[in-house]
Motif scaffolding. Structure first.
Motif, PDB file in Angstrom:
ATOM      1  N   PRO A   1     -37.590  30.094 -24.248  1.00 47.24           N
ATOM      2  CA  PRO A   1     -38.375  30.519 -23.079  1.00 47.24           C
ATOM      3  C   PRO A   1     -39.314  29.406 -22.622  1.00 47.24           C
ATOM      4  N   THR A   2     -39.168  28.985 -21.379  1.00 46.27           N
ATOM      5  CA  THR A   2     -39.946  27.862 -20.847  1.00 46.27           C
ATOM      6  C   THR A   2     -40.338  28.143 -19.403  1.00 46.27           C
ATOM      7  N   VAL A   3     -41.553  27.756 -19.059  1.00 45.87           N
ATOM      8  CA  VAL A   3     -42.024  27.817 -17.675  1.00 45.87           C
ATOM      9  C   VAL A   3     -42.555  26.438 -17.308  1.00 45.87           C
ATOM     10  N   LEU A   4     -42.078  25.901 -16.196  1.00 48.70           N
ATOM     11  CA  LEU A   4     -42.601  24.644 -15.669  1.00 48.70           C
ATOM     12  C   LEU A   4     -43.654  24.977 -14.627  1.00 48.70           C
ATOM     13  N   PHE A   5     -44.836  24.380 -14.734  1.00 46.85           N
ATOM     14  CA  PHE A   5     -45.852  24.628 -13.720  1.00 46.85           C
ATOM     15  C   PHE A   5     -46.198  23.328 -13.001  1.00 46.85           C
TER      16      PHE A   5
ATOM     17  N   PHE B   1     -34.575  26.930 -14.664  1.00 49.17           N
ATOM     18  CA  PHE B   1     -35.934  27.101 -15.152  1.00 49.17           C
ATOM     19  C   PHE B   1     -36.704  28.115 -14.302  1.00 49.17           C
ATOM     20  N   ARG B   2     -37.724  28.675 -14.914  1.00 50.09           N
ATOM     21  CA  ARG B   2     -38.724  29.471 -14.211  1.00 50.09           C
ATOM     22  C   ARG B   2     -39.874  28.527 -13.883  1.00 50.09           C
ATOM     23  N   THR B   3     -40.318  28.477 -12.622  1.00 49.60           N
ATOM     24  CA  THR B   3     -41.376  27.564 -12.223  1.00 49.60           C
ATOM     25  C   THR B   3     -42.500  28.309 -11.522  1.00 49.60           C
ATOM     26  N   VAL B   4     -43.712  27.783 -11.626  1.00 51.64           N
ATOM     27  CA  VAL B   4     -44.872  28.351 -10.942  1.00 51.64           C
ATOM     28  C   VAL B   4     -45.758  27.187 -10.512  1.00 51.64           C
ATOM     29  N   ARG B   5     -46.264  27.269  -9.297  1.00 52.53           N
ATOM     30  CA  ARG B   5     -47.093  26.168  -8.786  1.00 52.53           C
ATOM     31  C   ARG B   5     -48.093  26.679  -7.757  1.00 52.53           C
ATOM     32  N   LEU B   6     -49.053  25.806  -7.461  1.00 52.73           N
ATOM     33  CA  LEU B   6     -50.027  26.082  -6.413  1.00 52.73           C
ATOM     34  C   LEU B   6     -49.444  25.744  -5.045  1.00 52.73           C
ATOM     35  N   ASP B   7     -50.104  26.194  -3.999  1.00 56.67           N
ATOM     36  CA  ASP B   7     -49.687  25.852  -2.640  1.00 56.67           C
ATOM     37  C   ASP B   7     -50.349  24.529  -2.263  1.00 56.67           C
ATOM     38  N   ASP B   8     -49.812  23.432  -2.810  1.00 59.39           N
ATOM     39  CA  ASP B   8     -50.383  22.099  -2.590  1.00 59.39           C
ATOM     40  C   ASP B   8     -50.388  21.711  -1.121  1.00 59.39           C
TER      41      ASP B   8
ATOM     42  N   GLU C   1     -48.698  34.535 -18.209  1.00 58.53           N
ATOM     43  CA  GLU C   1     -48.104  35.859 -18.020  1.00 58.53           C
ATOM     44  C   GLU C   1     -46.612  35.754 -17.711  1.00 58.53           C
ATOM     45  N   ILE C   2     -46.248  34.775 -16.903  1.00 62.90           N
ATOM     46  CA  ILE C   2     -44.836  34.577 -16.574  1.00 62.90           C
ATOM     47  C   ILE C   2     -44.065  34.137 -17.813  1.00 62.90           C
ATOM     48  N   LEU C   3     -44.668  33.286 -18.649  1.00 66.29           N
ATOM     49  CA  LEU C   3     -43.993  32.844 -19.870  1.00 66.29           C
ATOM     50  C   LEU C   3     -43.783  34.010 -20.839  1.00 66.29           C
ATOM     51  N   VAL C   4     -44.780  34.865 -20.981  1.00 68.45           N
ATOM     52  CA  VAL C   4     -44.627  36.044 -21.849  1.00 68.45           C
ATOM     53  C   VAL C   4     -43.486  36.919 -21.334  1.00 68.45           C
ATOM     54  N   ASP C   5     -43.380  37.062 -20.016  1.00 68.80           N
ATOM     55  CA  ASP C   5     -42.255  37.805 -19.435  1.00 68.80           C
ATOM     56  C   ASP C   5     -40.927  37.111 -19.739  1.00 68.80           C
ATOM     57  N   GLN C   6     -40.934  35.764 -19.730  1.00 74.03           N
ATOM     58  CA  GLN C   6     -39.724  35.010 -20.041  1.00 74.03           C
ATOM     59  C   GLN C   6     -39.264  35.266 -21.476  1.00 74.03           C
ATOM     60  N   ILE C   7     -40.213  35.396 -22.382  1.00 73.48           N
ATOM     61  CA  ILE C   7     -39.878  35.662 -23.779  1.00 73.48           C
ATOM     62  C   ILE C   7     -39.173  37.010 -23.897  1.00 73.48           C
ATOM     63  N   ARG C   8     -39.620  37.966 -23.107  1.00 73.57           N
ATOM     64  CA  ARG C   8     -39.042  39.317 -23.153  1.00 73.57           C
ATOM     65  C   ARG C   8     -37.742  39.416 -22.361  1.00 73.57           C
ATOM     66  N   SER C   9     -37.732  38.780 -21.188  1.00 68.86           N
ATOM     67  CA  SER C   9     -36.569  38.901 -20.298  1.00 68.86           C
ATOM     68  C   SER C   9     -36.440  37.639 -19.449  1.00 68.86           C
TER      69      SER C   9
ATOM     70  N   GLN D   1     -35.512  34.722 -16.878  1.00 73.63           N
ATOM     71  CA  GLN D   1     -34.991  34.661 -15.517  1.00 73.63           C
ATOM     72  C   GLN D   1     -35.356  33.315 -14.902  1.00 73.63           C
ATOM     73  N   GLN D   2     -34.713  33.003 -13.788  1.00 71.51           N
ATOM     74  CA  GLN D   2     -34.990  31.767 -13.074  1.00 71.51           C
ATOM     75  C   GLN D   2     -35.769  32.089 -11.803  1.00 71.51           C
TER      76      GLN D   2
END
Length: 342
Positions: free
Chosen positions: A144-148, A156-163, A300-308, A310-311
């Protein structure tokens, strides 16, 4: 280095099965064992100096209680609020954060493989948006990995700011003050690219000609050097939008060292806010981004990734970037400078 003893060797020396040794070490509450047998096993462990393999135990239990949090500049004060929020979110979910150096992980494949394949953490948060070399992330796909802060990346699952919105806000502020010659001091990577796009958008909307990007990097020292060179070579900008507050620390110093007072002859606005921005002289105007929200949401998104798993990409645009007006931005020279907002 001497080879570590194996569990099977402990079992053989104690005259018991490997399974019994494992259950004893894992404190299996259902295990029934005679005191003399337990003493024999513990003596064998002491004699062989056996140390249980933490990675193997984690694999069996599927939980370490740790989340890896890999940053490119762990000591950068910009990340203080983000790390605090991430730690609070991790604790609320029953985890602890392990801070890691993202640059070293990506550049040292063997170390990264040991971390990932050894399951020494239950999940990984990895900062992107800098050099954006994703070749070192292949092993991360297996856990389980999240790129921020990175752009969307297949697999990958990614999360970012509105740069883009933040840089647009910073640039629009300078346009509203009457500046027409505004330059962008950027760096390498997709985070800077998105901010430059925001600068371009605001300039185009105002009917102004954008300047070529000034490559100042993510640190204060190179940003100062680049700023001094730009001004010494006759750079015509009357205002600068800077990719981050750490870089702006160098830009701020470079402008003053070049003999141009801020904001009388040069306005400076940066992306992000941090504790030292208001203490510069003059205080630094910023487009503040929700870094704390990024830390919380990433966990929070990473914890969700551990459970289920998704991309897909998450862009945090609520709350939106906010302009914090301080004394480093004013009307161009020749016009009255308004007082700084507080």
């Amino acid at each position: 280095m001497a080879k570590s003893a194996r569990l099977a060797e402990v079992a053989k020396l104690a005259g018991v099965s490997p399974g019994l040794v494992s259950r004893l070490l894992n404190e299996d509450p259902t295990l029934k064992i005679r005191p003399e047998t337990k003493s024999r096993v513990m003596a064998a462990i002491e004699m062989l100096q056996y140390t249980p393999d933490a990675a193997a135990r984690a694999l069996r239990s599927s939980q370490t209680g740790l989340l890896g949090f890999a940053l490119h500049h762990v000591t950068d004060p910009i990340y203080a609020q983000m790390v605090d929020s991430a730690e609070a979110a991790a604790s609320a979910a029953g985890y602890s954060l392990l801070l890691l150096n993202a640059s070293e992980l990506v550049s040292e494949p063997a170390t990264f493989r040991r971390l990932v394949r050894g399951r020494r953490v239950d999940g990984l948060l990895i900062q992107g948006g800098y050099a954006d070399d994703t070749t070192g992330l292949n092993d991360a796909r297996s856990m389980p990995t999240v790129l921020f802060n990175s752009d969307a990346l297949p697999g990958f699952r990614t999360v970012r700011l509105d740069d883009t919105a933040a840089a647009d806000l910073a640039t629009s502020h300078l346009v509203q003050l009457g500046h027409t010659r505004i330059a962008f001091v950027g760096a390498e990577g997709s985070s800077s690219d998105r901010r430059y796009d925001g600068y371009l958008s605001a300039m185009t909307r105002a009917g102004l000609a954008p300047h070529p990007l000034i490559a100042g990097g993510w640190d204060a020292s190179p940003a100062r050097e680049v700023t001094e060179r730009y001004l010494a070579s006759g750079g015509s900008a009357t205002a600068l939008v800077v990719v981050s507050t750490t870089s702006a620390l160098g830009v701020h110093a470079g402008v003053i060292a070049s003999g141009r007072p801020i904001p009388e002859q040069m306005s400076v606005v940066s992306i992000h806010d941090t504790w030292f921005a208001e203490h510069l002289s003059p205080g630094l105007t910023v487009a503040a981004t929700p870094l704390g929200e990024l830390g919380r949401r990433a966990v929070e998104i990473l914890v969700d990734q551990i459970r289920s798993p998704q991309q897909g990409e998450v862009v945090i645009n609520d709350p939106a970037p906010v302009l914090l007006r301080r004394a480093s931005s004013a009307h161009p020279a020749g016009r009255q400078t308004p007082a700084a907002d507080h």
